[in-house]
Design an enzyme around this catalytic site. Structure first.
Site, PDB file in Angstrom:
ATOM      1  N   HIS A  53      14.331  56.200  10.084  1.00 47.96           N
ATOM      2  CA  HIS A  53      14.425  56.707   8.706  1.00 47.96           C
ATOM      3  C   HIS A  53      15.308  55.782   7.899  1.00 47.96           C
ATOM      4  CE1 HIS A  53      17.999  58.501  10.528  1.00 47.96           C
ATOM      5  NE2 HIS A  53      18.455  58.858   9.350  1.00 47.96           N
ATOM      6  N   HIS A  55      18.178  55.884   6.168  1.00 46.07           N
ATOM      7  CA  HIS A  55      19.634  55.873   5.981  1.00 46.07           C
ATOM      8  C   HIS A  55      20.248  54.558   6.468  1.00 46.07           C
ATOM      9  CE1 HIS A  55      19.768  60.557   5.814  1.00 46.07           C
ATOM     10  NE2 HIS A  55      19.446  60.014   4.656  1.00 46.07           N
ATOM     11  N   ASP A  57      22.918  53.712   7.998  1.00 43.69           N
ATOM     12  CA  ASP A  57      23.469  53.584   9.353  1.00 43.69           C
ATOM     13  C   ASP A  57      22.367  53.423  10.404  1.00 43.69           C
ATOM     14  OD1 ASP A  57      22.982  56.439   8.782  1.00 43.69           O
ATOM     15  OD2 ASP A  57      23.891  56.822  10.752  1.00 43.69           O
ATOM     16  N   HIS A  58      21.105  53.410   9.958  1.00 42.38           N
ATOM     17  CA  HIS A  58      19.982  53.207  10.876  1.00 42.38           C
ATOM     18  C   HIS A  58      19.209  51.923  10.597  1.00 42.38           C
ATOM     19  CE1 HIS A  58      20.293  57.289  12.649  1.00 42.38           C
ATOM     20  NE2 HIS A  58      21.024  57.414  11.555  1.00 42.38           N
ATOM     21  N   HIS A 111      15.350  65.967   8.313  1.00 45.70           N
ATOM     22  CA  HIS A 111      16.571  65.217   7.946  1.00 45.70           C
ATOM     23  C   HIS A 111      16.258  64.342   6.725  1.00 45.70           C
ATOM     24  CE1 HIS A 111      20.338  63.070   8.598  1.00 45.70           C
ATOM     25  NE2 HIS A 111      19.685  61.924   8.667  1.00 45.70           N
ATOM     26  N   ASP A 128      17.901  60.878  13.767  1.00 45.18           N
ATOM     27  CA  ASP A 128      18.792  61.982  13.389  1.00 45.18           C
ATOM     28  C   ASP A 128      18.055  63.312  13.312  1.00 45.18           C
ATOM     29  OD1 ASP A 128      20.844  60.162  13.205  1.00 45.18           O
ATOM     30  OD2 ASP A 128      21.008  60.220  11.016  1.00 45.18           O
ATOM     31  N   HIS A 166      23.322  59.452  17.402  1.00 45.47           N
ATOM     32  CA  HIS A 166      24.760  59.712  17.201  1.00 45.47           C
ATOM     33  C   HIS A 166      25.360  60.422  18.413  1.00 45.47           C
ATOM     34  CE1 HIS A 166      25.168  58.718  12.857  1.00 45.47           C
ATOM     35  NE2 HIS A 166      23.910  59.101  12.786  1.00 45.47           N
TER      36      HIS A 166
HETATM   37 FE    FE Z   1      22.561  58.709  11.033  1.00 45.98          FE
HETATM   38 ZN    ZN Z   2      20.394  59.850   8.892  1.00 50.97          ZN
END
Ligand code: FE
Ligand code: ZN
Length: 253
Positions: A53, A55, A57-58, A111, A128, A166
């Protein structure tokens, strides 16, 4: 088959690196630096990048990785991730020959709306969506979408290894315990995870069987969980309504 290397990133992210021979694939590289360190140390060529996805942090490390390796980048067709070369929809299958693996692409909105997961070789890379004893927050999707996505993941074979993005298990278990204190499998997992975390060990991957036994978000029809939800919202009855109460409750837990 491939070997899996866990690469910690940021505070609590895991980037998953799959290797076979000198070929490598990474899932959700939020940061390029720790991935490049492992590729260099192990003498690997990065061939594939899988993104679940949009975001940061990915996928924040994708550009940095592409500046070193001309990898193919797979990701959700419906999210704006500029580097994607192979846009994917749920229901597709991708064959990654140098790794000897095929992945089914599962659409798991909730998410985010375009969130996808990758399932193959008894392994699930779910970003996530599903976490150890928890699930992702609903930033874009509805409770009904997330509930449906989690139900699909729970239907995968029991021994499926669940690689989430995570290390949230310990905090999620505190919530799970508040929801279902009478679950003996949950009590056992709480003890095991406390020992693991005290030693600095990861709690991921888990398995679909363990999640079905201990993750409250996959157990919304269990009597004790229904009763806990009804103490907060009396009219919560079916599993979607119970899920909705749990997700809301967890947001403020
Ligand atoms: Fe994340
Ligand atoms: Zn995320």
């Amino acid at each position: 088959m491939f070997d899996v290397i866990r690469i910690p990133a940021f505070k609590d992210n895991y980037i998953w690196l799959l290797r076979k021979g000198a070929s490598a694939l990474v899932v959700d590289p939020g940061d390029a630096r720790p991935v490049l360190e492992v590729l260099e140390r192990e003498g690997l060529t990065l061939e594939f990048i899988l993104v679940t996805h949009h975001h940061a942090d990915h996928q924040g490390g994708v550009a940095g990785l592409l500046s070193r390796f001309p990898a193919r980048v797979f990701g959700p067709a419906t999210e704006s991730i500029t580097a994607i070369t192979q846009p994917l929809h749920g229901g597709e299958t991708i064959g990654l020959e140098s790794l000897g693996v095929e992945f089914q692409v599962l659409a798991v909105p909730g998410h985010t709306l375009g969130h996808i997961a990758y399932y193959g070789c008894g392994s699930l890379f779910c970003g996530d969506t599903l976490f150890g004893a928890g699930c992702g927050r609903l930033f874009e999707g509805s409770p009904a979408q997330m509930h449906h996505s989690l139900t699909r993941l729970a239907a995968l074979p029991d021994l499926t290894a669940v690689y989430c993005a995570h290390e949230y298990t310990e905090a999620n278990l505190r919530f799970a315990l508040a929801v279902e204190p009478g679950n003996s499998d949950l009590l056992k997992r709480v003890d095991e995870v406390a020992v693991a975390r005290a030693r600095g060990w990861a709690t991921v991957p888990s398995t679909i069987a363990l999640e079905k036994a201990t993750n409250p978000f996959l157990r919304c029809s269990e009597a004790e969980i229904v009763a806990s939800a009804q103490r907060r919202v009396a009219q919560a009855k079916n599993s979607l309504e119970v899920f909705t109460v749990l997700r809301e409750w967890k947001n403020g837990f």
